[in-house]
Design a protein around this motif. Sequence first.
Motif, PDB file in Angstrom:
ATOM      1  N   LEU A 185     -57.113  30.369  54.795  1.00 10.55           N
ATOM      2  CA  LEU A 185     -56.143  29.877  55.761  1.00 10.55           C
ATOM      3  C   LEU A 185     -56.813  29.049  56.860  1.00 10.55           C
ATOM      4  N   SER A 186     -55.988  28.358  57.630  1.00  8.91           N
ATOM      5  CA  SER A 186     -56.481  27.650  58.804  1.00  8.91           C
ATOM      6  C   SER A 186     -56.852  28.663  59.879  1.00  8.91           C
ATOM      7  N   GLY A 189     -53.746  30.227  61.139  1.00  6.71           N
ATOM      8  CA  GLY A 189     -53.185  31.154  60.161  1.00  6.71           C
ATOM      9  C   GLY A 189     -53.946  32.460  60.095  1.00  6.71           C
ATOM     10  N   GLN A 323     -46.833  23.851  51.049  1.00  8.57           N
ATOM     11  CA  GLN A 323     -47.113  24.986  51.903  1.00  8.57           C
ATOM     12  C   GLN A 323     -47.314  26.251  51.080  1.00  8.57           C
ATOM     13  N   GLN A 336     -48.329  28.493  55.844  1.00  7.94           N
ATOM     14  CA  GLN A 336     -49.521  27.679  55.959  1.00  7.94           C
ATOM     15  C   GLN A 336     -49.290  26.350  55.254  1.00  7.94           C
ATOM     16  N   ALA A 344     -55.762  24.195  52.937  1.00  8.95           N
ATOM     17  CA  ALA A 344     -55.080  24.458  54.199  1.00  8.95           C
ATOM     18  C   ALA A 344     -55.263  23.328  55.205  1.00  8.95           C
ATOM     19  N   ALA A 348     -49.543  25.395  60.989  1.00  9.67           N
ATOM     20  CA  ALA A 348     -48.964  26.596  60.391  1.00  9.67           C
ATOM     21  C   ALA A 348     -47.815  27.076  61.259  1.00  9.67           C
TER      22      ALA A 348
END
Length: 398
Positions: A185-186, A189, A323, A336, A344, A348
Amino acid sequence: MQHRIVVLGAGYTGAVAAGRLARRLRGEDVSIRLVNTEPDFVERVRLHQLAAGQDLTPRPFDEMFAGTGVELTLARVAAVDVDRRAVTVDGAAGREELAYDSLVYALGSGWNDGGVPGAADHAHELASRPGALRLRARLATLEAGRTVVVVGGGLTGLEAATEIAESRPDLDVALVVRGALGDWLSEKGRGHLRKVVAGLGITVHEHRTVAAVAADRVTTEDGTAVPADVTVWTTGFAVHPVAAATALELAPDGRIAVDATMRSVSHPDVYAVGDAAMAAGPGGEPLRMSCASGVPMAWQAADALAARLAGVKVPEIAIRYFQQCVSLGRKEALVQFVTAGDRAKEKALTGRTAALYKELICRSAVWGVANPTMGLPSRRRRVARQDHRDAVPAEATA
């Protein structure tokens, strides 16, 4: 003579393909038979909710396909003979053989225990409705203070752990992940995921690989024993075994090798969609097993088959990602946003807004099954007049 189309499996991809074909082709030209083991549609993306004790809305196929001409056969697929163009099924009336002119293979995937000792005997799976119901029944027997361990930190594992922890705050829920929690994830996120998981009281065991499963614990490769009255196994999916017993060309992971139109590279009268197929996405990378990949694959296969039968230009769509939507209980979620290739982005959505967004995505997926043309022109095409029992259009073999 009607061109006989048989669709195997009525998950998201098989049901969408069958309905889309029915709306693309004329009923007097084709027959469409959908083979499935259950009489109603299973929302696989909601099985963690079912396991946690929630009741899902029944969606009978008889209602979803009313008036479309799609015929439902309730049976289990036993074998597919792609050289004879025949499918063997086991139903209430016993074993029978279904002949086809075109086949859409959408049997999907099941859970994958990874060969870990004890997993098949002691762990629960969430890849099927029967599995979710078994887990639901087991959770209902647990007294306060008992432990539930979810193995796997992907989308299914995160949704299962948070749903169980929210619905049963009296239980001790733990999550065992191979890497860092939410490492794909970012930054935004990951931060939100950790906040929600901590708020629900979930214990996270990071950078751990489970080596064995017993009735009362899981043991990691470093010898750590994690107590578990219930173990939920969510480390990945395995393709349905029927394909391996056919003459179809397969990818190394057992999925059916297909071209850009989802047609088998070895048998042009067979199309494969969803988790059953190995198809290329952006940059030539394989599409991952998911509803996000499977539905556009079903659109592509249905439109390509209909076009070939009608003798018109075969369309091709670019399948990409937008997403990844993760439910984190009923009140929280994470959306996300990703690149076309599923990497990613920093952007988000979180919190209640994300939960509403995810719910909309789930409802849209069901709507797409019942309305598979998704707003595209629904003019039905007449099948080109030729003997489809013995040949496919010349374009199909080009």
